[in-house]
Design a protein around this motif. Structure first.
Motif, PDB file in Angstrom:
ATOM      1  N   ALA A  51       0.840  -1.207   0.000  1.00 28.86           N
ATOM      2  CA  ALA A  51       0.000   0.000   0.000  1.00 28.86           C
ATOM      3  C   ALA A  51       0.874   1.255   0.000  1.00 28.86           C
ATOM      4  O   ALA A  51       0.570   2.238  -0.689  1.00 28.86           O
ATOM      5  CB  ALA A  51      -0.934  -0.006   1.213  1.00 28.86           C
ATOM      6  N   VAL A  52       1.980   1.200   0.744  1.00 30.86           N
ATOM      7  CA  VAL A  52       2.903   2.350   0.757  1.00 30.86           C
ATOM      8  C   VAL A  52       3.570   2.487  -0.625  1.00 30.86           C
ATOM      9  O   VAL A  52       3.697   3.597  -1.162  1.00 30.86           O
ATOM     10  CB  VAL A  52       3.961   2.210   1.871  1.00 30.86           C
ATOM     11  N   GLY A  53       3.954   1.341  -1.214  1.00 34.11           N
ATOM     12  CA  GLY A  53       4.564   1.360  -2.549  1.00 34.11           C
ATOM     13  C   GLY A  53       3.619   1.931  -3.587  1.00 34.11           C
ATOM     14  O   GLY A  53       4.021   2.728  -4.454  1.00 34.11           O
ATOM     15  N   ALA A  54       2.337   1.556  -3.503  1.00 31.95           N
ATOM     16  CA  ALA A  54       1.343   2.057  -4.462  1.00 31.95           C
ATOM     17  C   ALA A  54       1.196   3.576  -4.330  1.00 31.95           C
ATOM     18  O   ALA A  54       1.078   4.295  -5.326  1.00 31.95           O
ATOM     19  CB  ALA A  54      -0.001   1.369  -4.222  1.00 31.95           C
ATOM     20  N   LYS A  55       1.220   4.050  -3.084  1.00 34.53           N
ATOM     21  CA  LYS A  55       1.108   5.512  -2.877  1.00 34.53           C
ATOM     22  C   LYS A  55       2.339   6.218  -3.421  1.00 34.53           C
ATOM     23  O   LYS A  55       2.236   7.330  -3.960  1.00 34.53           O
ATOM     24  CB  LYS A  55       0.924   5.825  -1.400  1.00 34.53           C
TER      25      LYS A  55
END
Ligand code: DC
Length: 201
Positions: free
Chosen positions: A39-43
């Motif tokens: 989720a952090v990578g996607a952001k």
């Protein structure tokens, strides 16, 4: 009662399947901690600075439909080397681990860093070739090759195992399950037997 089962290991070793089966068997909650990093990578791919993204992470972010893509996996592996990103995700993981009713936590550093006091720890692994083969079969329609998937698995292992911050490695007291030559049912049965023995201690 709190009871934490830590399941660590490299990508595509069968951790996710094993974790879900174990959680269902014992009626425990299950947290796939890779999703937090994804989720952090996607952001980050959306243009958000990763440390700020980790600090503002919300459970709703874990429902994004693109978290399983190869691009997000790559981004997750990159943000996972940042100490401030990892620190921002610790409290959420520890709170889940000690929830009433038991928890299965699957990740890379659960037994070593997040939950060193976990009642049971597993290190689930398989050869790079077997893991690439499994991943390739899942991706078959996407036009990629086995060689490309194997190179990707090796690159991700290298990054996950050699990073300074919480590298992927078995906890000293972890039970290793090598799934290279095991069926899912056999791996699940091994894990259940270990957990039941611990519950009786
Ligand atoms: O398990 P996964 O493929 O969803 O993990 C995505 C990335 O996040 C992977 O490169 C390793 C990282 N990760 C981590 O550093 N620590 C965890 N507890 C879980 C995942």
């Amino acid at each position: 009662m709190a009871f934490t089962i830590a399941i660590d290991g490299p990508a595509a070793a069968g951790k996710g399947t094993l974790s879900k089966a174990v959680a269902a068997h014992f009626g425990f909650g299950h947290l796939d901690t890779g999703l937090l990093y994804r989720a952090v990578g996607a952001k980050m791919l959306d243009g958000v600075e990763p440390v700020a993204a980790a600090q503002a992470l919300d459970v709703g972010d874990l429902d994004r439909s693109d978290l399983r893509s190869a691009a997000v996996a790559e981004a997750a592996s990159k943000v996972a080397v940042i100490a401030e990103v990892r620190a921002a995700l610790v409290d959420f993981q520890r709170a889940f681990a000690r929830r009433a009713g038991g928890a299965v936590m699957d990740g890379r550093d659960i037994g070593t860093v997040i939950c060193p006091e976990a009642e049971v720890k597993f290190f689930v692994t398989a050869s790079a070739e077997v893991r690439a083969e499994r991943r390739f079969r899942e991706l078959e329609d996407s036009g990629t090759t086995y060689e490309a998937v194997l190179a990707d698995v090796r690159a991700r292992d290298e990054r996950d195992m050699t990073r300074a911050e919480a590298p992927l490695k078995p906890a000293e007291d972890a039970v290793t399950i090598d799934t290279s030559a095991l069926s899912i049912d056999e791996a699940v049965a091994q894990a259940i037997a270990v957990i039941e023995a611990r519950q009786q201690d």
